[in-house]
Design an enzyme around this catalytic site. Structure first.
Site, PDB file in Angstrom:
ATOM      1  N   LYS A  35       0.854  -1.203   0.000  1.00 55.06           N
ATOM      2  CA  LYS A  35       0.000   0.000   0.000  1.00 55.06           C
ATOM      3  C   LYS A  35       0.885   1.246   0.000  1.00 55.06           C
ATOM      4  O   LYS A  35       2.095   1.144   0.248  1.00 55.06           O
ATOM      5  CB  LYS A  35      -0.913  -0.026   1.230  1.00 55.06           C
ATOM      6  CG  LYS A  35      -0.173   0.012   2.562  1.00 55.06           C
ATOM      7  CD  LYS A  35      -1.117  -0.244   3.736  1.00 55.06           C
ATOM      8  CE  LYS A  35      -0.368  -0.214   5.052  1.00 55.06           C
ATOM      9  NZ  LYS A  35      -1.218  -0.647   6.179  1.00 55.06           N
ATOM     10  N   TYR A 256      18.817  28.830   9.750  1.00 55.93           N
ATOM     11  CA  TYR A 256      17.654  29.624  10.166  1.00 55.93           C
ATOM     12  C   TYR A 256      17.444  29.551  11.670  1.00 55.93           C
ATOM     13  O   TYR A 256      17.533  28.469  12.260  1.00 55.93           O
ATOM     14  CB  TYR A 256      16.391  29.115   9.471  1.00 55.93           C
ATOM     15  CG  TYR A 256      16.326  29.441   7.992  1.00 55.93           C
ATOM     16  CD1 TYR A 256      16.321  30.754   7.555  1.00 55.93           C
ATOM     17  CD2 TYR A 256      16.255  28.413   7.053  1.00 55.93           C
ATOM     18  CE1 TYR A 256      16.244  31.044   6.202  1.00 55.93           C
ATOM     19  CE2 TYR A 256      16.177  28.693   5.699  1.00 55.93           C
ATOM     20  CZ  TYR A 256      16.173  30.015   5.277  1.00 55.93           C
ATOM     21  OH  TYR A 256      16.097  30.299   3.949  1.00 55.93           O
TER      22      TYR A 256
HETATM   23  C1  LIG Z   1      -0.546  -1.753   6.716  1.00 57.92           C
HETATM   24  C2  LIG Z   1      -1.178  -3.018   7.109  1.00 57.92           C
HETATM   25  C3  LIG Z   1      -0.392  -4.159   7.346  1.00 57.92           C
HETATM   26  C4  LIG Z   1       1.113  -4.123   7.353  1.00 57.92           C
HETATM   27  O1  LIG Z   1       1.549  -3.523   8.536  1.00 57.92           O
HETATM   28  P1  LIG Z   1       3.120  -3.404   8.885  1.00 57.92           P
HETATM   29  O2  LIG Z   1       3.123  -2.853  10.253  1.00 57.92           O
HETATM   30  O3  LIG Z   1       3.683  -2.470   7.884  1.00 57.92           O
HETATM   31  O4  LIG Z   1       3.672  -4.764   8.779  1.00 57.92           O
HETATM   32  C5  LIG Z   1      -1.035  -5.345   7.628  1.00 57.92           C
HETATM   33  N1  LIG Z   1      -2.387  -5.408   7.670  1.00 57.92           N
HETATM   34  C6  LIG Z   1      -3.169  -4.332   7.454  1.00 57.92           C
HETATM   35  C7  LIG Z   1      -4.647  -4.474   7.532  1.00 57.92           C
HETATM   36  C8  LIG Z   1      -2.600  -3.110   7.170  1.00 57.92           C
HETATM   37  O5  LIG Z   1      -3.369  -2.044   6.962  1.00 57.92           O
END
Ligand SMILES: *Cc1c(COP(=O)(O)O)cnc(C)c1O
Length: 365
Positions: A35, A256
Protein backbone atom coordinates in the site's frame (compact mmCIF):
# COMPACT_ATOMS: atom_id res chain seq x y z
CA UNK A 1 24.47 17.90 -13.59
CA UNK A 2 21.38 17.17 -11.52
CA UNK A 3 21.30 18.16 -7.89
CA UNK A 4 23.42 15.58 -6.04
CA UNK A 5 20.79 13.65 -4.10
CA UNK A 6 19.32 10.25 -4.78
CA UNK A 7 17.39 7.38 -3.29
CA UNK A 8 18.69 3.91 -3.99
CA UNK A 9 16.42 0.89 -3.67
CA UNK A 10 18.06 -2.42 -2.92
CA UNK A 11 16.21 -5.36 -4.46
CA UNK A 12 18.49 -7.83 -2.70
CA UNK A 13 17.42 -6.33 0.65
CA UNK A 14 13.75 -6.78 -0.25
CA UNK A 15 14.41 -10.41 -1.16
CA UNK A 16 16.38 -10.91 2.03
CA UNK A 17 13.69 -9.34 4.21
CA UNK A 18 10.95 -11.40 2.58
CA UNK A 19 12.96 -14.54 3.28
CA UNK A 20 13.47 -13.35 6.85
CA UNK A 21 9.70 -12.96 7.33
CA UNK A 22 9.11 -16.43 5.90
CA UNK A 23 11.59 -17.81 8.36
CA UNK A 24 9.61 -16.19 11.21
CA UNK A 25 6.35 -17.78 10.05
CA UNK A 26 7.44 -20.79 8.00
CA UNK A 27 4.00 -22.34 7.59
CA UNK A 28 2.18 -19.20 6.54
CA UNK A 29 1.70 -17.68 3.14
CA UNK A 30 2.95 -14.13 2.85
CA UNK A 31 1.08 -11.09 1.62
CA UNK A 32 3.63 -8.47 0.68
CA UNK A 33 1.92 -5.25 1.76
CA UNK A 34 2.56 -2.65 -0.95
CA UNK A 35 0.00 0.00 0.00
CA UNK A 36 0.97 3.67 -0.23
CA UNK A 37 2.95 2.92 -3.39
CA UNK A 38 4.99 0.26 -1.60
CA UNK A 39 5.58 2.49 1.41
CA UNK A 40 6.95 5.22 -0.82
CA UNK A 41 9.36 2.97 -2.71
CA UNK A 42 7.23 2.65 -5.85
CA UNK A 43 5.29 -0.52 -6.68
CA UNK A 44 6.89 -0.96 -10.09
CA UNK A 45 10.36 -0.47 -8.64
CA UNK A 46 10.05 -3.02 -5.83
CA UNK A 47 8.02 -5.63 -7.68
CA UNK A 48 10.98 -7.70 -8.75
CA UNK A 49 12.30 -7.80 -5.19
CA UNK A 50 8.97 -8.99 -3.81
CA UNK A 51 7.68 -11.28 -6.54
CA UNK A 52 8.49 -14.34 -4.42
CA UNK A 53 5.60 -13.34 -2.12
CA UNK A 54 2.38 -15.37 -2.27
CA UNK A 55 0.26 -12.30 -2.83
CA UNK A 56 0.18 -8.53 -2.75
CA UNK A 57 -1.96 -6.59 -0.30
CA UNK A 58 -2.84 -2.92 -0.79
CA UNK A 59 -5.87 -0.72 -0.61
CA UNK A 60 -5.98 1.55 -3.63
CA UNK A 61 -7.74 0.07 -6.65
CA UNK A 62 -5.44 1.95 -8.95
CA UNK A 63 -2.46 0.30 -7.29
CA UNK A 64 -4.13 -3.10 -7.70
CA UNK A 65 -4.41 -2.42 -11.42
CA UNK A 66 -0.75 -1.51 -11.51
CA UNK A 67 0.23 -4.81 -9.89
CA UNK A 68 -1.84 -6.70 -12.50
CA UNK A 69 -0.22 -4.59 -15.22
CA UNK A 70 3.15 -5.89 -14.06
CA UNK A 71 1.97 -9.34 -15.04
CA UNK A 72 1.16 -10.61 -11.53
CA UNK A 73 -1.53 -13.28 -11.81
CA UNK A 74 -1.49 -14.40 -8.18
CA UNK A 75 -3.62 -13.12 -5.31
CA UNK A 76 -4.16 -9.42 -4.69
CA UNK A 77 -6.03 -8.39 -1.56
CA UNK A 78 -7.75 -5.06 -1.01
CA UNK A 79 -7.13 -4.41 2.69
CA UNK A 80 -10.03 -1.97 3.04
CA UNK A 81 -12.28 -3.68 0.51
CA UNK A 82 -14.37 -1.66 -1.89
CA UNK A 83 -15.39 1.94 -1.36
CA UNK A 84 -18.35 1.99 -3.75
CA UNK A 85 -20.40 -0.53 -5.72
CA UNK A 86 -18.63 -0.06 -9.04
CA UNK A 87 -15.32 -1.05 -7.43
CA UNK A 88 -16.71 -4.58 -7.43
CA UNK A 89 -16.63 -4.59 -11.20
CA UNK A 90 -12.88 -4.07 -11.09
CA UNK A 91 -12.63 -6.88 -8.51
CA UNK A 92 -14.45 -9.18 -10.93
CA UNK A 93 -12.40 -8.05 -13.89
CA UNK A 94 -8.99 -8.27 -12.21
CA UNK A 95 -9.79 -11.15 -9.87
CA UNK A 96 -9.11 -9.10 -6.74
CA UNK A 97 -9.80 -10.56 -3.34
CA UNK A 98 -11.36 -8.01 -1.04
CA UNK A 99 -11.86 -7.35 2.62
CA UNK A 100 -15.45 -7.04 3.85
CA UNK A 101 -15.55 -5.00 7.04
CA UNK A 102 -19.06 -3.50 7.17
CA UNK A 103 -22.68 -4.19 6.27
CA UNK A 104 -22.62 -1.64 3.46
CA UNK A 105 -20.00 -3.73 1.64
CA UNK A 106 -22.20 -6.83 1.96
CA UNK A 107 -25.13 -4.81 0.59
CA UNK A 108 -23.03 -3.84 -2.44
CA UNK A 109 -21.96 -7.44 -3.01
CA UNK A 110 -25.55 -8.66 -2.82
CA UNK A 111 -26.44 -6.36 -5.74
CA UNK A 112 -23.29 -7.11 -7.76
CA UNK A 113 -23.65 -9.02 -11.02
CA UNK A 114 -20.72 -11.34 -11.62
CA UNK A 115 -20.03 -14.64 -13.30
CA UNK A 116 -17.08 -15.34 -11.05
CA UNK A 117 -17.88 -15.43 -7.35
CA UNK A 118 -15.44 -13.47 -5.21
CA UNK A 119 -12.97 -14.55 -2.56
CA UNK A 120 -13.53 -12.29 0.43
CA UNK A 121 -11.75 -11.67 3.73
CA UNK A 122 -14.28 -10.96 6.46
CA UNK A 123 -12.74 -8.58 8.93
CA UNK A 124 -13.24 -8.67 12.66
CA UNK A 125 -12.73 -5.69 14.91
CA UNK A 126 -11.04 -7.56 17.72
CA UNK A 127 -9.97 -4.43 19.59
CA UNK A 128 -8.32 -2.01 17.18
CA UNK A 129 -11.65 -0.23 16.69
CA UNK A 130 -10.84 0.84 13.21
CA UNK A 131 -12.41 -1.46 10.58
CA UNK A 132 -14.37 -4.66 11.06
CA UNK A 133 -17.37 -6.35 12.65
CA UNK A 134 -17.44 -6.63 16.41
CA UNK A 135 -16.96 -10.24 17.58
CA UNK A 136 -20.62 -10.60 18.57
CA UNK A 137 -21.74 -9.44 15.12
CA UNK A 138 -19.18 -11.46 13.18
CA UNK A 139 -21.09 -14.70 12.81
CA UNK A 140 -24.18 -12.96 11.44
CA UNK A 141 -22.03 -11.21 8.85
CA UNK A 142 -20.37 -14.50 7.93
CA UNK A 143 -23.76 -16.21 7.55
CA UNK A 144 -25.07 -13.41 5.39
CA UNK A 145 -21.99 -13.49 3.15
CA UNK A 146 -22.07 -17.25 2.94
CA UNK A 147 -25.59 -17.13 1.54
CA UNK A 148 -24.59 -14.87 -1.37
CA UNK A 149 -24.04 -16.45 -4.79
CA UNK A 150 -21.53 -13.63 -5.43
CA UNK A 151 -19.24 -15.05 -2.75
CA UNK A 152 -16.96 -18.00 -3.19
CA UNK A 153 -14.62 -18.56 -0.26
CA UNK A 154 -14.73 -16.60 2.99
CA UNK A 155 -11.46 -16.06 4.84
CA UNK A 156 -11.15 -14.39 8.22
CA UNK A 157 -8.97 -11.46 9.08
CA UNK A 158 -8.22 -9.15 11.98
CA UNK A 159 -5.58 -6.54 12.78
CA UNK A 160 -3.64 -5.98 16.00
CA UNK A 161 -3.37 -2.65 17.79
CA UNK A 162 -0.38 -3.49 20.01
CA UNK A 163 1.66 -6.12 18.21
CA UNK A 164 4.71 -3.84 18.60
CA UNK A 165 4.19 -3.00 22.26
CA UNK A 166 4.16 -4.55 25.71
CA UNK A 167 0.46 -5.39 25.53
CA UNK A 168 1.06 -7.78 22.66
CA UNK A 169 -1.60 -9.73 20.81
CA UNK A 170 -2.96 -12.29 23.30
CA UNK A 171 -6.27 -10.58 24.11
CA UNK A 172 -7.13 -9.94 20.48
CA UNK A 173 -6.11 -13.45 19.42
CA UNK A 174 -8.38 -14.85 22.14
CA UNK A 175 -11.34 -12.72 20.98
CA UNK A 176 -10.74 -13.68 17.36
CA UNK A 177 -10.44 -17.39 18.11
CA UNK A 178 -13.48 -17.42 20.35
CA UNK A 179 -15.66 -15.83 17.69
CA UNK A 180 -14.35 -17.87 14.71
CA UNK A 181 -13.71 -21.22 16.35
CA UNK A 182 -16.03 -23.40 14.28
CA UNK A 183 -16.08 -21.29 11.11
CA UNK A 184 -14.34 -22.80 8.08
CA UNK A 185 -11.84 -20.77 6.07
CA UNK A 186 -8.34 -19.38 6.07
CA UNK A 187 -7.16 -16.91 8.69
CA UNK A 188 -4.88 -13.89 8.61
CA UNK A 189 -3.90 -11.93 11.70
CA UNK A 190 -0.33 -10.70 11.72
CA UNK A 191 1.41 -7.58 10.49
CA UNK A 192 5.22 -7.30 10.61
CA UNK A 193 5.47 -6.87 14.37
CA UNK A 194 3.22 -9.82 15.15
CA UNK A 195 4.95 -12.00 12.57
CA UNK A 196 8.45 -11.28 13.82
CA UNK A 197 7.59 -11.29 17.52
CA UNK A 198 4.97 -14.05 17.61
CA UNK A 199 5.27 -15.81 14.26
CA UNK A 200 6.19 -19.08 15.87
CA UNK A 201 2.94 -18.95 17.80
CA UNK A 202 0.37 -20.86 15.76
CA UNK A 203 -2.38 -18.37 16.66
CA UNK A 204 -0.57 -15.41 15.16
CA UNK A 205 0.79 -17.31 12.23
CA UNK A 206 -2.46 -18.66 10.83
CA UNK A 207 -2.63 -19.16 7.05
CA UNK A 208 -1.48 -15.76 5.87
CA UNK A 209 0.76 -13.12 7.40
CA UNK A 210 0.69 -9.50 6.22
CA UNK A 211 4.10 -7.89 6.63
CA UNK A 212 4.74 -4.42 5.29
CA UNK A 213 7.37 -2.43 7.13
CA UNK A 214 9.70 -5.38 7.76
CA UNK A 215 9.99 -5.99 4.01
CA UNK A 216 11.39 -2.51 3.61
CA UNK A 217 13.96 -3.08 6.33
CA UNK A 218 12.60 -0.97 9.16
CA UNK A 219 11.96 -2.48 12.58
CA UNK A 220 8.28 -2.66 13.52
CA UNK A 221 9.07 -2.27 17.21
CA UNK A 222 12.06 0.08 17.34
CA UNK A 223 13.64 0.91 19.73
CA UNK A 224 12.76 -2.27 21.66
CA UNK A 225 14.40 -4.15 18.79
CA UNK A 226 16.35 -2.69 15.89
CA UNK A 227 16.22 -3.72 12.26
CA UNK A 228 19.63 -5.26 12.81
CA UNK A 229 18.30 -7.24 15.79
CA UNK A 230 15.58 -8.62 13.50
CA UNK A 231 18.07 -9.37 10.73
CA UNK A 232 16.48 -6.88 8.34
CA UNK A 233 18.34 -4.90 5.70
CA UNK A 234 17.40 -1.39 4.57
CA UNK A 235 15.63 -1.43 1.22
CA UNK A 236 15.99 2.33 0.76
CA UNK A 237 19.08 4.50 0.99
CA UNK A 238 18.85 8.26 0.73
CA UNK A 239 22.19 9.93 0.07
CA UNK A 240 23.34 13.36 -1.01
CA UNK A 241 26.61 15.18 -1.42
CA UNK A 242 28.27 17.97 0.46
CA UNK A 243 28.06 21.07 -1.72
CA UNK A 244 29.74 23.57 0.59
CA UNK A 245 32.00 23.78 3.64
CA UNK A 246 32.16 26.47 6.33
CA UNK A 247 34.45 27.11 9.28
CA UNK A 248 32.90 28.30 12.51
CA UNK A 249 34.43 30.23 15.37
CA UNK A 250 33.09 29.98 18.90
CA UNK A 251 29.80 31.90 19.02
CA UNK A 252 29.00 31.43 15.31
CA UNK A 253 25.58 29.98 14.59
CA UNK A 254 24.19 27.73 11.87
CA UNK A 255 21.13 28.15 9.69
CA UNK A 256 17.65 29.62 10.17
CA UNK A 257 16.87 30.73 13.67
CA UNK A 258 20.55 30.35 14.63
CA UNK A 259 19.47 27.27 16.57
CA UNK A 260 22.96 25.82 16.82
CA UNK A 261 25.77 27.92 18.23
CA UNK A 262 29.38 26.68 18.13
CA UNK A 263 31.22 26.56 21.43
CA UNK A 264 34.53 25.87 19.75
CA UNK A 265 36.07 26.09 16.28
CA UNK A 266 34.22 23.72 13.94
CA UNK A 267 34.13 22.60 10.33
CA UNK A 268 30.70 21.97 8.86
CA UNK A 269 29.38 20.58 5.57
CA UNK A 270 26.28 21.74 3.72
CA UNK A 271 24.36 18.77 2.28
CA UNK A 272 22.05 18.87 -0.75
CA UNK A 273 19.07 17.45 1.13
CA UNK A 274 16.27 19.30 2.88
CA UNK A 275 12.68 18.94 3.94
CA UNK A 276 11.47 19.33 0.35
CA UNK A 277 13.22 16.01 -0.28
CA UNK A 278 11.34 14.33 2.53
CA UNK A 279 13.92 14.77 5.27
CA UNK A 280 11.96 15.79 8.38
CA UNK A 281 12.35 19.46 9.23
CA UNK A 282 11.74 18.65 12.86
CA UNK A 283 14.98 16.63 13.18
CA UNK A 284 17.04 18.46 15.81
CA UNK A 285 20.78 19.04 16.10
CA UNK A 286 22.38 15.68 16.74
CA UNK A 287 20.30 13.61 14.34
CA UNK A 288 22.66 10.91 13.04
CA UNK A 289 24.08 10.86 9.50
CA UNK A 290 26.91 8.97 7.81
CA UNK A 291 29.59 11.05 6.09
CA UNK A 292 31.57 8.84 3.72
CA UNK A 293 30.29 5.98 5.85
CA UNK A 294 31.33 7.52 9.19
CA UNK A 295 28.76 8.53 11.75
CA UNK A 296 28.30 12.22 12.40
CA UNK A 297 25.38 14.50 13.23
CA UNK A 298 23.23 17.28 11.87
CA UNK A 299 23.58 20.85 13.15
CA UNK A 300 20.84 23.47 13.38
CA UNK A 301 17.58 23.65 11.49
CA UNK A 302 16.88 21.61 8.37
CA UNK A 303 16.07 23.96 5.49
CA UNK A 304 14.06 23.27 2.36
CA UNK A 305 16.95 22.19 0.16
CA UNK A 306 19.90 21.83 2.52
CA UNK A 307 20.98 20.65 5.90
CA UNK A 308 24.26 20.95 7.75
CA UNK A 309 26.47 18.24 9.21
CA UNK A 310 29.42 18.30 11.56
CA UNK A 311 32.78 17.62 9.89
CA UNK A 312 34.95 18.68 12.82
CA UNK A 313 36.13 15.13 13.51
CA UNK A 314 36.26 14.20 9.82
CA UNK A 315 39.15 16.14 8.27
CA UNK A 316 39.16 14.02 5.11
CA UNK A 317 35.52 14.83 4.35
CA UNK A 318 34.62 17.91 2.34
CA UNK A 319 33.12 19.11 -0.91
CA UNK A 320 31.71 16.11 -2.80
CA UNK A 321 31.64 13.76 0.17
CA UNK A 322 28.65 11.46 0.26
CA UNK A 323 26.25 11.84 3.17
CA UNK A 324 23.89 8.97 3.87
CA UNK A 325 20.72 10.34 5.44
CA UNK A 326 19.46 6.80 6.03
CA UNK A 327 20.19 3.38 4.63
CA UNK A 328 23.45 1.88 3.55
CA UNK A 329 26.71 3.66 2.76
CA UNK A 330 29.07 2.33 0.10
CA UNK A 331 31.42 1.31 2.93
CA UNK A 332 28.73 -1.08 4.13
CA UNK A 333 27.96 1.04 7.20
CA UNK A 334 24.23 1.24 7.94
CA UNK A 335 22.19 4.06 9.43
CA UNK A 336 18.71 2.74 10.11
CA UNK A 337 15.78 4.89 9.03
CA UNK A 338 14.39 4.09 12.48
CA UNK A 339 17.06 6.19 14.20
CA UNK A 340 16.28 9.21 12.04
CA UNK A 341 12.55 8.65 12.56
CA UNK A 342 13.08 8.54 16.30
CA UNK A 343 14.89 11.86 16.19
CA UNK A 344 11.86 13.23 14.34
CA UNK A 345 9.45 11.76 16.88
CA UNK A 346 7.93 9.42 14.33
CA UNK A 347 8.39 5.99 12.77
CA UNK A 348 10.30 4.70 9.76
CA UNK A 349 6.98 4.20 7.93
CA UNK A 350 6.36 7.94 7.74
CA UNK A 351 9.83 8.81 6.47
CA UNK A 352 9.85 6.25 3.67
CA UNK A 353 6.32 7.18 2.60
CA UNK A 354 7.30 10.86 2.51
CA UNK A 355 10.27 10.55 0.14
CA UNK A 356 9.67 13.47 -2.18
CA UNK A 357 8.86 13.19 -5.85
CA UNK A 358 11.85 15.34 -6.76
CA UNK A 359 14.39 12.84 -5.43
CA UNK A 360 15.67 10.67 -8.30
CA UNK A 361 15.36 6.97 -7.53
CA UNK A 362 17.85 4.35 -8.68
CA UNK A 363 17.00 0.67 -8.46
CA UNK A 364 20.00 -1.49 -7.59
CA UNK A 365 20.27 -5.19 -6.99
C1 LIG B 1 -0.55 -1.75 6.72
C2 LIG B 1 -1.18 -3.02 7.11
C3 LIG B 1 -0.39 -4.16 7.35
C4 LIG B 1 1.11 -4.12 7.35
O1 LIG B 1 1.55 -3.52 8.54
P1 LIG B 1 3.12 -3.40 8.88
O2 LIG B 1 3.12 -2.85 10.25
O3 LIG B 1 3.68 -2.47 7.88
O4 LIG B 1 3.67 -4.76 8.78
C5 LIG B 1 -1.03 -5.35 7.63
N1 LIG B 1 -2.39 -5.41 7.67
C6 LIG B 1 -3.17 -4.33 7.45
C7 LIG B 1 -4.65 -4.47 7.53
C8 LIG B 1 -2.60 -3.11 7.17
O5 LIG B 1 -3.37 -2.04 6.96
Amino acid sequence: MPRPIQATLHLSALRHNLARVRQAAPDAQVWAVVKANAYGHGIERVFDGLRAADGFALLDLDEASRVRALGWRGPILLLEGVFEARDLELCSRLGLWHTVHCDEQIDMLALHKTHEPHRVFLKMNSGMNRLGFAPERYRAAWTRLNALPQVDEISMVTHFSDADGPQGIAAQVARFEEATRDLPGERSLSNSAATLRFGGDAAAKADWVRPGIALYGSSPDFPAASAQDWGLQPAMTVSARIIGVQHLQPGDSVGYGSLFVAEQAMRIGVVACGYADGYPRICPTGTPVLVDGVRSRTLGRVSMDMLVVDLTELPAAGFGSTVTLWGQASTGAVLSIDEVAQAAGTVGYELMCALAQRVPVVVAD
